[in-house]
Design a protein around this motif. Structure first.
Motif, PDB file in Angstrom:
ATOM      1  N   UNK A  65      -5.051  24.026  -6.561  1.00  0.00           N
ATOM      2  CA  UNK A  65      -4.905  23.257  -6.317  1.00  0.00           C
ATOM      3  C   UNK A  65      -5.370  22.487  -7.176  1.00  0.00           C
ATOM      4  N   UNK A  66      -5.861  21.869  -8.683  1.00  0.00           N
ATOM      5  CA  UNK A  66      -7.615  21.744  -9.262  1.00  0.00           C
ATOM      6  C   UNK A  66      -7.361  20.503  -8.050  1.00  0.00           C
ATOM      7  N   UNK A  71     -11.367  17.859  -1.989  1.00  0.00           N
ATOM      8  CA  UNK A  71     -10.971  17.529  -0.379  1.00  0.00           C
ATOM      9  C   UNK A  71     -10.981  18.710   0.073  1.00  0.00           C
ATOM     10  N   UNK A  72     -10.705  19.991  -0.362  1.00  0.00           N
ATOM     11  CA  UNK A  72     -10.422  21.314   0.623  1.00  0.00           C
ATOM     12  C   UNK A  72     -10.632  22.709   0.135  1.00  0.00           C
ATOM     13  N   UNK A 123     -19.101  24.794 -14.725  1.00  0.00           N
ATOM     14  CA  UNK A 123     -17.869  24.345 -13.907  1.00  0.00           C
ATOM     15  C   UNK A 123     -18.209  22.669 -13.404  1.00  0.00           C
ATOM     16  N   UNK A 124     -16.671  21.706 -13.860  1.00  0.00           N
ATOM     17  CA  UNK A 124     -17.203  20.570 -13.488  1.00  0.00           C
ATOM     18  C   UNK A 124     -15.971  20.019 -12.480  1.00  0.00           C
ATOM     19  N   UNK A 125     -15.599  21.193 -11.786  1.00  0.00           N
ATOM     20  CA  UNK A 125     -14.390  21.161 -10.586  1.00  0.00           C
ATOM     21  C   UNK A 125     -14.979  21.493  -9.495  1.00  0.00           C
ATOM     22  N   UNK A 248      -9.752  16.192  -9.452  1.00  0.00           N
ATOM     23  CA  UNK A 248     -11.137  16.914 -10.869  1.00  0.00           C
ATOM     24  C   UNK A 248     -11.001  16.532 -12.047  1.00  0.00           C
ATOM     25  N   UNK A 249     -12.205  16.666 -12.759  1.00  0.00           N
ATOM     26  CA  UNK A 249     -12.545  16.649 -13.922  1.00  0.00           C
ATOM     27  C   UNK A 249     -12.258  17.963 -15.150  1.00  0.00           C
TER      28      UNK A 249
END
Length: 284
Positions: A65-66, A71-72, A123-125, A248-249
């Motif tokens: 779940x990207x 938030x998780x 990574x950006x997320x 997320x990006x």
């Protein structure tokens, strides 16, 4: 074929393995239930390895779940890093080869040409970082591993872009789809076939490999193809990422260079539109 445990068997890719095992009568692919194969419970996993003595372990289990991962974070790290660490330890303990599924989200999307296995990760997320951390912990524990990075996965199973588009196309006359994120749609059945070929080859060229279907597309191109092939009458409008803000990006460019996997395992990879036709014919 070697005895193989498949983790995350209820997910999209796991269900593709089940279908292939059924169609080709492969009884050496084992699909433990989530209750007996929780990758966060190393004691439970230990019993599974003792009882089955697998030659290979395919890890399809992941927190995917990207946007929710932003938030998780703790839950994403548990599955994508700690779970991978647990499997790596047991594969090392029982001399089992680990095949781990990773993602194009380990890249930032800035490179304007196809990504190879040696390209720098950034990574950006949160999701991308947890998947990269999972990748990096494997070689610290075990030598016998294949990490398969993929992206834009779809199939007849689970929730994915193709099924979402078909549903929305039946409900709406106009859809706005992002046109400036570029990658390659990947039919999960093709990926599962590739992994079965890796196992059947007995090849020990361990390391990281990239796999997607052949070709290049934007999400806009992908959606247009879905509606064209399914003969769904809907107008599709291209929009920039900036018009559809998400928590997320996403990488702007994540086309993968598949030279290594094709050369090492002598496989041919289908063109993305051809595989999409196969999937949609099955969904219809």
């Amino acid at each position: 074929m070697s005895k193989t445990l498949v983790f995350g068997a209820s997910g999209q890719l796991g269900q593709c393995f089940k279908k292939i095992a059924e169609e080709k009568s492969i009884d050496s692919l084992l699909f433990p239930s989530e209750e007996e194969a929780n990758i966060l419970d190393i004691g439970l996993l230990d019993k599974l390895f003792i009882n089955n003595k697998p030659d290979y372990c395919i890890n399809c289990a992941a927190y995917t779940a990207v946007d929710k991962a932003e938030s998780d974070e703790q839950a994403a790290y548990k599955v994508n890093k700690t779970g991978v660490e647990n499997l790596s330890k047991l594969c090392d303990k029982y001399n089992t080869t680990l095949i781990h599924i990773s993602t194009d989200f380990v890249f930032n999307g800035d490179k304007p040409s196809p990504l190879n296995e040696e390209d720098e990760t950034s990574p950006i997320s949160v999701y991308g970082q947890t998947k990269l951390d999972g990748e990096q912990i494997i070689p610290e524990i075990i030598k016998q591993f294949f990490i398969i990075r993929t992206g834009w996965l779809y199939s007849e199973y689970g929730n994915n872009f193709v099924k979402t588009m078909l549903k929305l196309g039946a409900e709406r006359d106009v859809l706005k789809i992002i046109a400036d994120q570029i990658g390659t749609p990947t039919y999960a059945m093709d990926l599962a076939d590739c992994i079965i070929n890796i196992i059947s080859s007995g090849e020990s060229a361990y390391g990281i490999y990239h796999y997607s279907n052949e070709g290049v597309a934007s999400w806009y191109d992908f959606s247009k193809a879905i509606f064209d092939i399914s003969k769904t009458d809907v107008k599709v409008l291209p929009i920039p990422t900036s018009d559809y803000v998400t928590p997320a990006k996403r990488p702007a460019y994540s086309v993968m260079d598949k030279s290594k996997v094709k050369r090492t395992f002598s496989i041919e990879i289908p063109y993305w539109r051809d595989s999409l036709k196969v999937c949609i014919s099955k969904l219809k």
